[in-house]
Design an enzyme around this catalytic site. Sequence first.
Site, PDB file in Angstrom:
ATOM      1  N   GLU A 103      42.291  30.222  48.643  1.00 49.52           N
ATOM      2  CA  GLU A 103      43.737  30.242  48.492  1.00 49.52           C
ATOM      3  C   GLU A 103      44.213  28.907  47.977  1.00 49.52           C
ATOM      4  OE1 GLU A 103      46.291  30.183  51.986  1.00 49.52           O
ATOM      5  OE2 GLU A 103      44.513  30.138  53.264  1.00 49.52           O
ATOM      6  N   CYS A 129      35.266  44.206  38.286  1.00 46.85           N
ATOM      7  CA  CYS A 129      35.503  44.224  36.843  1.00 46.85           C
ATOM      8  C   CYS A 129      36.608  45.182  36.421  1.00 46.85           C
ATOM      9  CB  CYS A 129      34.208  44.578  36.109  1.00 46.85           C
ATOM     10  SG  CYS A 129      32.881  43.386  36.392  1.00 46.85           S
TER      11      CYS A 129
END
Length: 344
Positions: A103, A129
């Site tokens: 983060e 993906c």
Amino acid sequence: MSGNTAYRVANTSLLSIAAEEAPVVVTSAEMDDAVAGTLKRLRLARGLVQRVAGVKERRWWADGTSLAEGAAMAGSKAMSEAGVDPASIGVVINTSVSRDYLEPAVSVDVHHLLGLPTSTMNFDITNACLGFVNGMQVAASMIDSGQVEYALIVASEDVRATQRATLDRLRDGDITRAEYLNEFATLTLGSGAAAAVLGRSDDHPGGHRLVGGVARSGTEHHDLCHAVQGKMTTDTAGMLEAGVSLIADAWDEAKEDWRWTTGVARYVLHQVSVPHTTALLGRLGLDALDKVRVPMTLPSLGNVAAAALPITLAQQVSSLVPGDRVLCMGVGSGLNTSLCEIVW
């Protein structure tokens, strides 16, 4: 379509799609040189990555360039090509697999680098993906609902650290043949970035209309590919079999309603390997040798994860004409698949 989740887009168009290729070319032959001792010890032939996966070379960002910078470069290009003022962007969605830290979201850095206003929302969508296709779907929902006027979707992949760490492990004198092959797919990856701008169709009659598509989940295959920082392990054969089957099941259930078997100008695929792509096209009854309708970027760019499909689409822009149907077909580890139609 009981086995698929179908969605239709009401008033959203693709206004631009842009790619940013990473500048440093790394050939598969160079990777063979790096692990030459291990290949000899394990009696594995050189050229395995190119011969088996079809990847001749891939690209890395230059040292000192972050993946967020790659995303910002592609995003800036996409906004310029769309003729959209950055101040009008209502949301920027990062869909990359790669990240430098847990983060904050990668979108934060992209938002900052692009100088977007405080009124522009930003967040990450990660789905291996498949992220970019999911990002377009979420952005279209936000535009159709009137929540935002314009959306910017980005994906930037950076495989330098992972591939360097993998090559270091593969040089280890104790590594076994099975361990080597378990990390083989990591060597097929590549770096690069892509971005797209979406807006309301009624405001942009010259845009490329998102029609909609279908999605399907196959999470019983969640153990076939796992990636952590610096390492990815993949059951290559299992991924091929399960991935092709999942997409084909979605295709079979959707083909009568969506009529994707005929009249499609481009099938833009997420490319895992040449055998995977060939097997998929054969299963769908499409011509694997038709390089016009099924463009390939894998041999020269590698598998660029979430950026692979939009990079391939961006390379087709100059050859598409109004009215062309484009079918984007993505699959991501997990497994998940989504098919999305765009009319040029």
